[in-house]
Every structure is written in structure tokens, then in C-alpha cells.
Motif scaffolding. Structure first.
Motif, short mmCIF file in Angstrom:
data_model
loop_
_atom_site.label_atom_id
_atom_site.label_comp_id
_atom_site.label_asym_id
_atom_site.label_seq_id
_atom_site.Cartn_x
_atom_site.Cartn_y
_atom_site.Cartn_z
N PHE A 133 0.83 -1.20 0.00
CA PHE A 133 0.00 0.00 0.00
C PHE A 133 0.87 1.26 0.00
N LYS A 134 1.94 1.24 0.78
CA LYS A 134 2.83 2.41 0.84
C LYS A 134 3.63 2.56 -0.45
N VAL A 135 4.17 1.46 -0.96
CA VAL A 135 5.00 1.53 -2.16
C VAL A 135 4.20 2.05 -3.35
N TYR A 136 2.98 1.55 -3.51
CA TYR A 136 2.16 1.94 -4.66
C TYR A 136 1.25 3.13 -4.35
N GLU A 137 1.40 3.71 -3.16
CA GLU A 137 0.67 4.91 -2.76
C GLU A 137 -0.84 4.77 -3.00
N VAL A 138 -1.40 3.72 -2.44
CA VAL A 138 -2.83 3.44 -2.58
C VAL A 138 -3.62 4.50 -1.83
N ASP A 139 -4.58 5.10 -2.52
CA ASP A 139 -5.36 6.21 -1.96
C ASP A 139 -6.29 5.78 -0.83
N ASN A 140 -7.05 4.73 -1.04
CA ASN A 140 -8.05 4.32 -0.06
C ASN A 140 -7.83 2.84 0.31
N PRO A 141 -6.86 2.56 1.19
CA PRO A 141 -6.53 1.16 1.48
C PRO A 141 -7.66 0.36 2.12
N LYS A 142 -8.56 1.01 2.86
CA LYS A 142 -9.67 0.27 3.48
C LYS A 142 -10.60 -0.32 2.42
N VAL A 143 -10.91 0.46 1.41
CA VAL A 143 -11.79 -0.02 0.34
C VAL A 143 -11.09 -1.12 -0.45
N ILE A 144 -9.81 -0.92 -0.76
CA ILE A 144 -9.05 -1.91 -1.52
C ILE A 144 -8.97 -3.21 -0.74
N LEU A 145 -8.68 -3.12 0.56
CA LEU A 145 -8.61 -4.33 1.40
C LEU A 145 -9.96 -5.04 1.43
N TYR A 146 -11.03 -4.30 1.54
CA TYR A 146 -12.38 -4.90 1.55
C TYR A 146 -12.63 -5.69 0.25
N ILE A 147 -12.30 -5.10 -0.88
CA ILE A 147 -12.50 -5.77 -2.17
C ILE A 147 -11.61 -7.00 -2.26
N MET A 148 -10.38 -6.87 -1.78
CA MET A 148 -9.45 -8.01 -1.82
C MET A 148 -9.96 -9.18 -0.98
N LYS A 149 -10.51 -8.88 0.20
CA LYS A 149 -11.03 -9.95 1.05
C LYS A 149 -12.27 -10.61 0.43
N LEU A 150 -13.10 -9.81 -0.22
CA LEU A 150 -14.25 -10.39 -0.93
C LEU A 150 -13.77 -11.35 -2.03
N TYR A 151 -12.78 -10.89 -2.78
CA TYR A 151 -12.24 -11.70 -3.87
C TYR A 151 -11.57 -12.97 -3.33
N GLU A 152 -10.85 -12.84 -2.22
CA GLU A 152 -10.20 -14.01 -1.64
C GLU A 152 -11.23 -15.06 -1.23
N ALA A 153 -12.34 -14.64 -0.66
CA ALA A 153 -13.38 -15.58 -0.26
C ALA A 153 -13.92 -16.34 -1.46
N ILE A 154 -14.07 -15.66 -2.58
CA ILE A 154 -14.55 -16.32 -3.80
C ILE A 154 -13.52 -17.33 -4.31
N VAL A 155 -12.25 -16.94 -4.31
CA VAL A 155 -11.18 -17.81 -4.79
C VAL A 155 -11.06 -19.06 -3.91
N VAL A 156 -11.08 -18.87 -2.59
CA VAL A 156 -10.96 -20.00 -1.67
C VAL A 156 -12.13 -20.96 -1.85
N GLU A 157 -13.32 -20.42 -1.96
CA GLU A 157 -14.51 -21.28 -2.15
C GLU A 157 -14.43 -22.05 -3.47
N ASP A 158 -14.02 -21.37 -4.53
CA ASP A 158 -13.90 -22.03 -5.84
C ASP A 158 -12.88 -23.15 -5.80
N ARG A 159 -11.73 -22.90 -5.20
CA ARG A 159 -10.70 -23.94 -5.14
C ARG A 159 -11.13 -25.10 -4.26
N ALA A 160 -11.87 -24.83 -3.20
CA ALA A 160 -12.38 -25.90 -2.33
C ALA A 160 -13.39 -26.76 -3.08
#
Length: 100
Positions: free
Chosen positions: A45-72
Motif C-alpha cells: 500500500f505504501k510503495v504503490y501509494e494506494v489512496d483508499n486502502p480500506k476499500v481496496i482491502l475490503y475488495i481483496m477480502k471479498l475476492y479471496e473468499a470467492i477464490v478459496v470457495e472455488d478452489r475448495a
């Protein structure tokens, strides 16, 4: 038709990019996919100077849940297919035939 990455909002594109930077976490004995290691996320987040890390993290966690479920689900289907094949073959699986 699948969507192109450029069709998503900027926050989603950034989340996908950041998600791809994180290493995968696999369970050692069973080979089960456990998601991502999140340790280095603040650094990225610091290296790429992410503007809104809370929103990005939220989207990433949503995506991770989909990926984990699909692989399972894929692992479950593969396991069930192996069980079916074992039942059909009588439970005996040999690497090769020995003639004597």
C-alpha cells in the motif's frame, strides 16, 4: 463473455493487482489452498501509494473468499471423482501390470 479488467472500476483493478502481489498460503499435508499471506500488504500500500486502502482491502477480502470457495469446490469434485473411480475399479489401483 468474460469481462476485461479495464471494465472494472479503478478500485477493483487496484485490488486485483495488489491481490496478485501477495503470496499464496497452502496447507502442507493436504495441499489445501488457505488463501493469501497478508503480512506484506501494508508495505505494498505504501510503495504503490494506494489512496483508499480500506476499500481496496475490503475488495481483496471479498475476492479471496470467492477464490478459496472455488478452489475448495474443485478439490471436492476431484476427491469425489477419485472415490468413484476407486469404487468402479474395486478399490485396487496399480501403477502397472505384472505378467509372469
Amino acid at each position: 463473455m468474460p469481462l476485461e479488467l479495464s471494465e472494472f472500476p479503478e478500485e477493483v483493478q487496484v485490488a486485483f493487482f495488489m491481490f496478485s502481489l501477495l503470496p499464496d498460503h497452502w496447507e502442507g499435508m493436504s495441499g489445501t489452498y488457505m488463501g493469501k499471506y497478508w503480512n506484506g500488504l501494508e508495505y505494498f500500500f505504501k510503495v504503490y501509494e494506494v489512496d483508499n486502502p480500506k476499500v481496496i482491502l475490503y475488495i481483496m477480502k471479498l475476492y479471496e473468499a470467492i477464490v478459496v470457495e472455488d478452489r475448495a469446490e474443485k478439490a471436492n469434485r476431484k476427491r469425489k471423482q477419485s472415490e468413484q473411480q476407486a469404487k468402479v475399479s474395486g478399490g485396487k489401483t496399480y501403477a502397472h501390470n505384472i505378467k509372469g
